[in-house]
Design an enzyme around this catalytic site. Structure first.
Site, PDB file in Angstrom:
ATOM      1  N   GLU A   1      -4.513   7.648  -3.048  1.00  0.00           N
ATOM      2  CA  GLU A   1      -5.634   6.438  -2.448  1.00  0.00           C
ATOM      3  C   GLU A   1      -5.321   5.728  -4.029  1.00  0.00           C
ATOM      4  O   GLU A   1      -5.307   3.837  -3.616  1.00  0.00           O
ATOM      5  CB  GLU A   1      -6.510   6.774  -2.123  1.00  0.00           C
ATOM      6  CG  GLU A   1      -7.019   5.934  -0.779  1.00  0.00           C
ATOM      7  CD  GLU A   1      -5.970   6.018   0.278  1.00  0.00           C
ATOM      8  OE1 GLU A   1      -4.611   6.501   0.551  1.00  0.00           O
ATOM      9  OE2 GLU A   1      -5.877   4.468   0.873  1.00  0.00           O
TER      10      GLU A   1
ATOM     11  N   HIS B   1       1.462   4.815  -3.179  1.00  0.00           N
ATOM     12  CA  HIS B   1       1.959   6.238  -2.626  1.00  0.00           C
ATOM     13  C   HIS B   1       3.058   6.433  -3.403  1.00  0.00           C
ATOM     14  O   HIS B   1       3.103   7.214  -3.916  1.00  0.00           O
ATOM     15  CB  HIS B   1       1.586   6.188  -0.924  1.00  0.00           C
ATOM     16  CG  HIS B   1       0.666   6.331  -0.571  1.00  0.00           C
ATOM     17  ND1 HIS B   1      -1.017   6.554  -0.863  1.00  0.00           N
ATOM     18  CD2 HIS B   1      -0.867   5.784   0.324  1.00  0.00           C
ATOM     19  CE1 HIS B   1      -1.784   6.595  -0.500  1.00  0.00           C
ATOM     20  NE2 HIS B   1      -1.768   5.555   0.780  1.00  0.00           N
TER      21      HIS B   1
ATOM     22  N   HIS C   1       1.153  -1.642   0.043  1.00  0.00           N
ATOM     23  CA  HIS C   1       0.067   0.219  -0.173  1.00  0.00           C
ATOM     24  C   HIS C   1       0.551   1.265  -0.513  1.00  0.00           C
ATOM     25  O   HIS C   1       0.584   2.470  -0.596  1.00  0.00           O
ATOM     26  CB  HIS C   1      -0.388   0.292   1.366  1.00  0.00           C
ATOM     27  CG  HIS C   1      -1.396   1.199   0.945  1.00  0.00           C
ATOM     28  ND1 HIS C   1      -3.257   1.102   0.566  1.00  0.00           N
ATOM     29  CD2 HIS C   1      -1.815   2.346   1.857  1.00  0.00           C
ATOM     30  CE1 HIS C   1      -3.456   2.328   0.741  1.00  0.00           C
ATOM     31  NE2 HIS C   1      -2.418   3.114   1.524  1.00  0.00           N
ATOM     32  N   GLU C   2       2.134   1.561   0.817  1.00  0.00           N
ATOM     33  CA  GLU C   2       2.539   2.558   0.706  1.00  0.00           C
ATOM     34  C   GLU C   2       3.911   2.248  -0.293  1.00  0.00           C
ATOM     35  O   GLU C   2       3.929   3.263  -0.190  1.00  0.00           O
ATOM     36  CB  GLU C   2       3.322   2.323   2.652  1.00  0.00           C
ATOM     37  CG  GLU C   2       2.485   2.854   3.475  1.00  0.00           C
ATOM     38  CD  GLU C   2       1.114   3.617   3.592  1.00  0.00           C
ATOM     39  OE1 GLU C   2       1.490   4.433   3.463  1.00  0.00           O
ATOM     40  OE2 GLU C   2       0.646   2.757   4.815  1.00  0.00           O
TER      41      GLU C   2
END
Lengths: 498, 498
Positions: free
Chosen positions: A294, A268, A264-265
């Protein structure tokens, strides 16, 4: 003031902004990764507030206004980048200056207090403790709508803060589709009572850590232009385009948590790392919106990371490290990383139910801002909504209305970005799939064709376009929730209801 | 401008200064402890230079001058702290504004370049590469003396930058005593050819690390108000009075290096941690001088850390961790931590010879500033001095004139602080010994009586007094080199020449 003088003024301010933001990012990273002595918190708070004050001063000044107004007079002589810069500075300026300074200062003091009260209130399951703060915060937010100004619904003014151009009309349509299509699926899943095997055991943290380089390399996060840290609450922070840092937290009893938070990170981070550096000068080397940010984290986390082809390449890596996976096959792992069930806590929600949690918050915020709903009635309304949408009812405030930090910080209008962003990602997937075989790329352990598409179409343009214009340019269509809804229906029907 | 308006202006500027310095300290720590991606260096450089520019702007402004001049008119209505604040801001202002801006900018660009050239020059043992930079830097420094102004020797103007109030008259006296007394001892030591057993072997780094909490607690560094990090070149940095951080570097083959660097940096940190927080408002929560800072690090490192009583309590701790020390006794360890021998590299020098390295640099700087010596003659003069003072001659520039970074950064007048500070510490020891049994305190593993004396007399007053006034207040005597010289003579005669 000449055109060039006005440009120089803005360019210089933007340089200061970079320095301030980089400083704040490092100070935040320092505290999150290695902690700060408790006694130094007041001093650290002063440093951060000095920096944010300088940031504010740079933009909310007569000089900025003059420069922007001067440049607006030269509209047909400006480059596209210059125009976009002025559009963004202008909109920010207009909003900020609309708030009476005295009100802002009172509100800031309130929010500083309310954040720490919220921690205690949640711990003690005490909604009454939080009530006066929420009341004052929502009261301020309602007045903020008037100061900012709006055409249709007052909530539009707040939504635009996190998702430029978003409004109630668009979100009503989106959440209606989500509610009508996703809520029945999760209820059917409960009815069918299918329970895939979970990944549950004890997993050595040092071994978990060893998987990270493989994972970040596969996803495409450039470790030579950042660092990976360990924190309590994972995040990604951009110190500069060549110093984009990600974090995770390891749990001995929850292997998937660290792995998926890193994915997830990384999503980003890839967005930040791939922006066009030339945009920095114009203050456009930034995300198009919170939702667009997101969209990228969830694209990598869910669309890539919870894809059957990824389960197939992940399994041997897990088997190499953990005996636990002896006897597992790809399908078992695919099902284990896609367990969907109704839950009470948003941040622990799965891919299927996540946007239902957001739907509930969206409807409550909208009603609070319009005045239909009173803050004191929130706990009961919250519980009712969870029962209606997810079929379960919180027994405590802590697992209900007090679970999120957002309102205590004054972030009203933020939640929808999470769900809208997720849906943006699926709309991108739909376009990408027309020319790229996603599963093959994952299976080949080379997702660069996918990331290159995202880089060119989403990452490089930074904040030059408004989010919907960016999406339209990339997918030839305005935001359309149908792709997201169909994707979830297909995926979870196949997984659970066939 | 009223008195109170003028005070408010300065107090507000001082608040900004704290925020800027804290930010810079954290950014520096971040890079030193966990590195920064190479590609992000330019952006990081811009952030640091923005911060230091803001720092400069806060003080070198018409507003500051007006506030200081206004307050000077109210001299008899001001508190002692207010007076000290104005004294310090005034002296800094006077110096800074004396430098023509254009010259300063050219010089800054020169120094930025010369630092990186120095690294290459040292690596390649190439003095010619460095020559034009040193020439320009010393040329600027000579002009700086005129801009700053001086009464007797031009070098006085530079010395005062690092050691307020220091001058050639005082330092000539000091280094004469050092040269006449210490140089013969080291030569006698060589003649006698006594070679104590060294601590030399392979020492597990994890075990070295385990000794640190015991060591920092013994020394009195408050770990709850700081952090301990690992870096390439150890340092201490104060983010705020409650966040004072120290660092070390572990060498598998050099156990004493990490231990003594931790003691040294703890000494710096204790000074920062013990200052009176109330002084912060007046920008006086700062060291009295560079020398005073060094006096504290060396007090703990040498006077405490290389004391026979410390060897006695250290030995069992080492024996607990390392079989290597089986069979060692206290006297052997005491001798091993006090090995004195002539060496070419200043930063590796022992307690006895350290100030001889400084003496050489002091004499060369003085002659360069007065114009007696030309930069091009430095390498030969350097080698001659080493031969004369320490009895050894460097064979390369890298182990001679190119070894220190200071001149390439424009730090001319800095070196003497190291030696003077060390001597301050011994003068304090002389006073402390009158009422406190140093060896007993160390032997009891409770040096708080010593540290409390330092806290009350040296640490708490921060920068309220000039260093010599502080020393006079604490020891009832102006700086007097005799204590230092006698201390070294006694200690090393007993160790080597009895």
């Amino acid at each position: 003031m000449t055109k060039n003088q006005a440009l120089e003024i803005l360019f210089e301010k933007i340089e200061s902004l970079h320095a301030i933001r980089s400083s704040m990012a490092i100070i935040h990273w320092d505290a999150a990764t290695s902690g700060v002595p408790e006694k130094s918190l007041p001093s650290r708070g002063k440093t951060m507030s000095w920096l944010s004050g300088e940031q504010f001063k740079r933009f909310i000044s007569k000089e900025t206004l003059e420069a922007v107004e001067t440049l607006q007079g030269f509209d047909n002589e400006l480059s596209d980048l210059e125009k976009a810069m002025i559009r963004e500075i202008g909109r920010e300026y207009k909003k900020q200056q609309s708030v009476p300074l005295e009100e802002l200062q009172k509100y800031r003091a309130l929010v500083t207090q309310s954040e720490s009260i919220w921690e205690k209130a949640r711990e003690n399951n005490d909604f009454e403790m939080m009530l006066p703060y929420y009341e004052q915060i929502f009261d301020y937010q309602r007045r903020l709508c008037d100061w900012y100004g709006f055409t249709n619904h007052p909530y539009d003014a707040l939504l635009d803060d996190y998702e430029k151009g978003a409004n109630v009309e668009m979100l009503d349509r989106f959440f209606k589709a989500v509610g009508e299509n996703i809520s029945p699926i999760i209820k059917d899943i409960i009815k069918n009572n299918i329970q895939p095997q979970e990944v549950s055991g004890s997993f050595d943290i040092a071994k978990q850590r060893e998987l990270i380089p493989w994972l970040t390399d596969f996803i495409g996060y450039d470790r030579s232009r950042g660092k990976v840290g360990e924190v309590e609450h994972p995040f990604c922070t951009s110190v500069s385009i060549n110093d984009v840092r990600i974090t995770t937290k390891y749990h001995q009893d929850n292997l998937l948590s660290a792995l998926y938070s890193i994915i997830h990170e990384s999503g980003h981070a890839i967005y930040e790392q791939n922006m066009d550096e030339q945009l920095q000068k114009y203050n456009l080397c930034d995300c198009a919106s919170m939702g667009m940010h997101e969209s990228q984290s969830r694209f990598y986390e869910n669309i890539i990371g919870r894809n059957p082809a990824f389960a197939a390449i992940l399994l041997p890596k897990l088997q190499e490290k953990f005996d636990y996976f002896t006897g597992w096959n790809e399908d078992m792992l695919y099902r284990a990383i896609n367990i969907a069930k109704p839950s009470l806590i948003r941040i622990e929600a799965d891919e299927l139910t996540y946007s239902l949690h957001i739907l509930i918050r969206y409807e409550l915020e909208k009603a609070l801002i319009s005045g239909e709903t009173k803050v004191k009635d929130l706990p009961e309304l919250w519980a009712d909504k969870y029962e209606e949408v997810l079929g379960i009812r919180p027994k405590t405030y802590a697992e209900g209305v007090l679970q999120d930090v957002h309102w205590s910080c004054g972030y009203v209008g933020y939640f929808p970005s999470y769900a809208v962003g997720t849906a943006y990602g699926v709309q991108m997937l739909n376009t990408i799939s027309k020319t790229i075989d996603i599963n093959k790329a994952i299976g080949d352990c080379d997702i660069s064709p996918i990331t290159n598409w995202l880089k060119e179409n989403i990452h490089r343009p930074g904040a030059t376009l408004l989010p919907d214009d960016l999406l339209k340019q990339a997918t030839q269509e305005s935001f359309n929730p149908i792709y997201y809804v169909n994707y979830l229906k297909d995926k979870f029907t196949k997984l659970y209801l066939n």
